[in-house]
Design a protein around this motif. Structure first.
Motif, PDB file in Angstrom:
ATOM      1  N   ALA A  82       0.853  -1.189   0.000  1.00 29.78           N
ATOM      2  CA  ALA A  82       0.000   0.000   0.000  1.00 29.78           C
ATOM      3  C   ALA A  82       0.886   1.235   0.000  1.00 29.78           C
ATOM      4  O   ALA A  82       0.805   2.081   0.885  1.00 29.78           O
ATOM      5  CB  ALA A  82      -0.919  -0.024   1.204  1.00 29.78           C
ATOM      6  N   ASP A  83       1.732   1.337  -1.002  1.00 26.49           N
ATOM      7  CA  ASP A  83       2.649   2.459  -1.123  1.00 26.49           C
ATOM      8  C   ASP A  83       1.862   3.773  -1.171  1.00 26.49           C
ATOM      9  O   ASP A  83       1.023   3.953  -2.058  1.00 26.49           O
ATOM     10  CB  ASP A  83       3.476   2.288  -2.394  1.00 26.49           C
ATOM     11  N   PRO A  84       2.102   4.686  -0.226  1.00 34.32           N
ATOM     12  CA  PRO A  84       1.333   5.940  -0.179  1.00 34.32           C
ATOM     13  C   PRO A  84       1.397   6.752  -1.474  1.00 34.32           C
ATOM     14  O   PRO A  84       0.400   7.332  -1.891  1.00 34.32           O
ATOM     15  CB  PRO A  84       1.965   6.712   0.982  1.00 34.32           C
ATOM     16  N   LYS A  85       2.535   6.775  -2.122  1.00 36.15           N
ATOM     17  CA  LYS A  85       2.673   7.532  -3.373  1.00 36.15           C
ATOM     18  C   LYS A  85       1.787   6.934  -4.468  1.00 36.15           C
ATOM     19  O   LYS A  85       1.092   7.651  -5.181  1.00 36.15           O
ATOM     20  CB  LYS A  85       4.134   7.557  -3.813  1.00 36.15           C
TER      21      LYS A  85
ATOM     22  N   SER B  74      -1.362 -11.253   7.146  1.00 31.04           N
ATOM     23  CA  SER B  74      -2.294 -11.491   8.249  1.00 31.04           C
ATOM     24  C   SER B  74      -3.214 -10.284   8.398  1.00 31.04           C
ATOM     25  O   SER B  74      -2.919  -9.200   7.897  1.00 31.04           O
ATOM     26  CB  SER B  74      -1.526 -11.709   9.558  1.00 31.04           C
ATOM     27  N   LEU B  75      -4.313 -10.463   9.100  1.00 31.12           N
ATOM     28  CA  LEU B  75      -5.237  -9.355   9.318  1.00 31.12           C
ATOM     29  C   LEU B  75      -4.604  -8.225  10.118  1.00 31.12           C
ATOM     30  O   LEU B  75      -4.985  -7.072   9.970  1.00 31.12           O
ATOM     31  CB  LEU B  75      -6.496  -9.847  10.023  1.00 31.12           C
ATOM     32  N   GLU B  76      -3.620  -8.544  10.934  1.00 31.40           N
ATOM     33  CA  GLU B  76      -2.930  -7.513  11.705  1.00 31.40           C
ATOM     34  C   GLU B  76      -2.263  -6.493  10.780  1.00 31.40           C
ATOM     35  O   GLU B  76      -2.180  -5.322  11.094  1.00 31.40           O
ATOM     36  CB  GLU B  76      -1.892  -8.129  12.651  1.00 31.40           C
ATOM     37  N   GLN B  77      -1.776  -6.955   9.643  1.00 28.48           N
ATOM     38  CA  GLN B  77      -1.133  -6.053   8.684  1.00 28.48           C
ATOM     39  C   GLN B  77      -2.132  -5.105   8.029  1.00 28.48           C
ATOM     40  O   GLN B  77      -1.754  -4.073   7.507  1.00 28.48           O
ATOM     41  CB  GLN B  77      -0.423  -6.839   7.591  1.00 28.48           C
ATOM     42  N   SER B  78      -3.403  -5.434   8.067  1.00 27.54           N
ATOM     43  CA  SER B  78      -4.401  -4.575   7.428  1.00 27.54           C
ATOM     44  C   SER B  78      -4.570  -3.252   8.163  1.00 27.54           C
ATOM     45  O   SER B  78      -5.136  -2.304   7.617  1.00 27.54           O
ATOM     46  CB  SER B  78      -5.739  -5.299   7.309  1.00 27.54           C
ATOM     47  N   ALA B  79      -4.073  -3.144   9.386  1.00 20.91           N
ATOM     48  CA  ALA B  79      -4.133  -1.878  10.118  1.00 20.91           C
ATOM     49  C   ALA B  79      -3.367  -0.785   9.380  1.00 20.91           C
ATOM     50  O   ALA B  79      -3.684   0.394   9.514  1.00 20.91           O
ATOM     51  CB  ALA B  79      -3.574  -2.050  11.524  1.00 20.91           C
ATOM     52  N   ASN B  80      -2.385  -1.153   8.582  1.00 18.60           N
ATOM     53  CA  ASN B  80      -1.604  -0.186   7.814  1.00 18.60           C
ATOM     54  C   ASN B  80      -2.416   0.472   6.701  1.00 18.60           C
ATOM     55  O   ASN B  80      -1.981   1.442   6.110  1.00 18.60           O
ATOM     56  CB  ASN B  80      -0.376  -0.860   7.188  1.00 18.60           C
TER      57      ASN B  80
ATOM     58  N   GLN C  29      -5.277   1.992   6.962  1.00 18.28           N
ATOM     59  CA  GLN C  29      -6.196   3.011   7.458  1.00 18.28           C
ATOM     60  C   GLN C  29      -5.856   4.407   6.953  1.00 18.28           C
ATOM     61  O   GLN C  29      -6.680   5.300   7.024  1.00 18.28           O
ATOM     62  CB  GLN C  29      -6.245   2.986   8.973  1.00 18.28           C
ATOM     63  N   ASN C  30      -4.673   4.618   6.442  1.00 15.41           N
ATOM     64  CA  ASN C  30      -4.259   5.942   5.975  1.00 15.41           C
ATOM     65  C   ASN C  30      -4.391   6.105   4.465  1.00 15.41           C
ATOM     66  O   ASN C  30      -3.670   6.886   3.861  1.00 15.41           O
ATOM     67  CB  ASN C  30      -2.819   6.230   6.415  1.00 15.41           C
TER      68      ASN C  30
END
Length: 76
Positions: free
Chosen positions: A18-21, A43-49, A51-52
């Protein structure tokens, strides 16, 4: 990028990052009513990233091995 960007009803971008650029570029430069960003995560834990993400994108985390279950309700 060309000034003549065609309109499409939807786009689905699939990536393992999920590269911001890239996400900002997709949100700003694609004329689509529906913009999906399918991001493959370990994992689902990585999906927290995810949110932005830009608000124009619908972030859809997909856990490896559960692709069908994760995208069964995707809007296109």
């Amino acid at each position: 990028m060309s000034e003549d960007i065609p309109n499409v009803s939807s786009i689905t971008y699939i990536s393992s990052s999920a590269d911001p650029k890239s996400m900002s570029c997709l949100a700003a430069n694609v004329n689509a009513a529906i913009k999906n960003a399918v991001i493959v995560v370990k994992s689902l834990e990585q999906s927290a990233n995810l949110q932005n993400m830009p608000e124009q994108l619908r972030a859809i985390p997909v856990v490896i091995g559960r692709i069908s279950a994760s995208i069964k309700d995707i809007e296109i």
